[in-house]
Design a protein around this motif. Structure first.
Motif, PDB file in Angstrom:
ATOM      1  N   ASP A  26       0.913  -1.215   0.053  1.00 23.81           N
ATOM      2  CA  ASP A  26      -0.044  -0.198   0.126  1.00 23.81           C
ATOM      3  C   ASP A  26       0.834   1.183   0.034  1.00 23.81           C
ATOM      4  O   ASP A  26       1.635   1.472   0.937  1.00 23.81           O
ATOM      5  CB  ASP A  26      -0.934   0.130   1.276  1.00 23.81           C
ATOM      6  N   SER A  28       0.025   4.353   0.410  1.00 17.92           N
ATOM      7  CA  SER A  28      -0.370   5.336   1.372  1.00 17.92           C
ATOM      8  C   SER A  28       0.321   5.522   2.555  1.00 17.92           C
ATOM      9  O   SER A  28       1.307   4.790   2.958  1.00 17.92           O
ATOM     10  CB  SER A  28      -1.806   5.063   1.786  1.00 17.92           C
ATOM     11  N   ASP A  29       0.560   6.773   3.319  1.00 16.05           N
ATOM     12  CA  ASP A  29       1.087   7.163   4.396  1.00 16.05           C
ATOM     13  C   ASP A  29       0.239   7.924   5.398  1.00 16.05           C
ATOM     14  O   ASP A  29      -0.136   8.919   5.046  1.00 16.05           O
ATOM     15  CB  ASP A  29       2.585   7.738   4.050  1.00 16.05           C
ATOM     16  N   ASP A  30      -0.058   7.138   6.333  1.00 21.18           N
ATOM     17  CA  ASP A  30      -0.599   7.886   7.556  1.00 21.18           C
ATOM     18  C   ASP A  30       0.177   7.560   8.918  1.00 21.18           C
ATOM     19  O   ASP A  30       0.008   6.788   9.193  1.00 21.18           O
ATOM     20  CB  ASP A  30      -2.003   7.048   7.721  1.00 21.18           C
ATOM     21  N   THR A  38       2.021  -0.919   4.740  1.00 23.40           N
ATOM     22  CA  THR A  38       2.480   0.373   4.166  1.00 23.40           C
ATOM     23  C   THR A  38       4.090   0.565   4.665  1.00 23.40           C
ATOM     24  O   THR A  38       4.418  -0.194   5.745  1.00 23.40           O
ATOM     25  CB  THR A  38       1.895   1.701   4.940  1.00 23.40           C
ATOM     26  N   ILE A  59       5.720   6.444  -3.212  1.00 22.57           N
ATOM     27  CA  ILE A  59       5.228   6.813  -1.839  1.00 22.57           C
ATOM     28  C   ILE A  59       5.615   8.137  -1.318  1.00 22.57           C
ATOM     29  O   ILE A  59       6.734   8.325  -1.596  1.00 22.57           O
ATOM     30  CB  ILE A  59       5.924   5.578  -1.065  1.00 22.57           C
ATOM     31  N   GLU A  62       4.646  11.702   4.555  1.00 18.91           N
ATOM     32  CA  GLU A  62       4.105  12.804   5.219  1.00 18.91           C
ATOM     33  C   GLU A  62       5.195  13.165   6.427  1.00 18.91           C
ATOM     34  O   GLU A  62       5.384  12.291   6.912  1.00 18.91           O
ATOM     35  CB  GLU A  62       2.787  12.547   5.597  1.00 18.91           C
TER      36      GLU A  62
END
Length: 62
Positions: A26, A28-30, A38, A59, A62
């Protein structure tokens, strides 16, 4: 063939040697709640891991 370091970009490193494989699936980056699969999730683990990517991905951290 025995490989004692990571190929390509990480050549010369041994951080994940003898560790399990972790597949990043994945992009995404949270930061506050890293999801399984991730890159952010794998880098906060404490055990040695060999990181691979399921497919080419961009990627944005954040």
């Amino acid at each position: 063939m025995v490989v004692y370091c990571a190929p390509r970009f990480a050549r010369g490193t041994s951080g994940g040697m003898d560790g399990e494989f972790y597949v990043v699936t994945d992009p995404s980056d949270d930061v506050s709640n890293p999801k399984l699969g991730t890159l952010h999730d794998v880098v906060i683990q404490t055990e040695p891991l060999l990181i691979t990517f399921k497919r080419p991905m961009t990627i944005k951290l954040e």
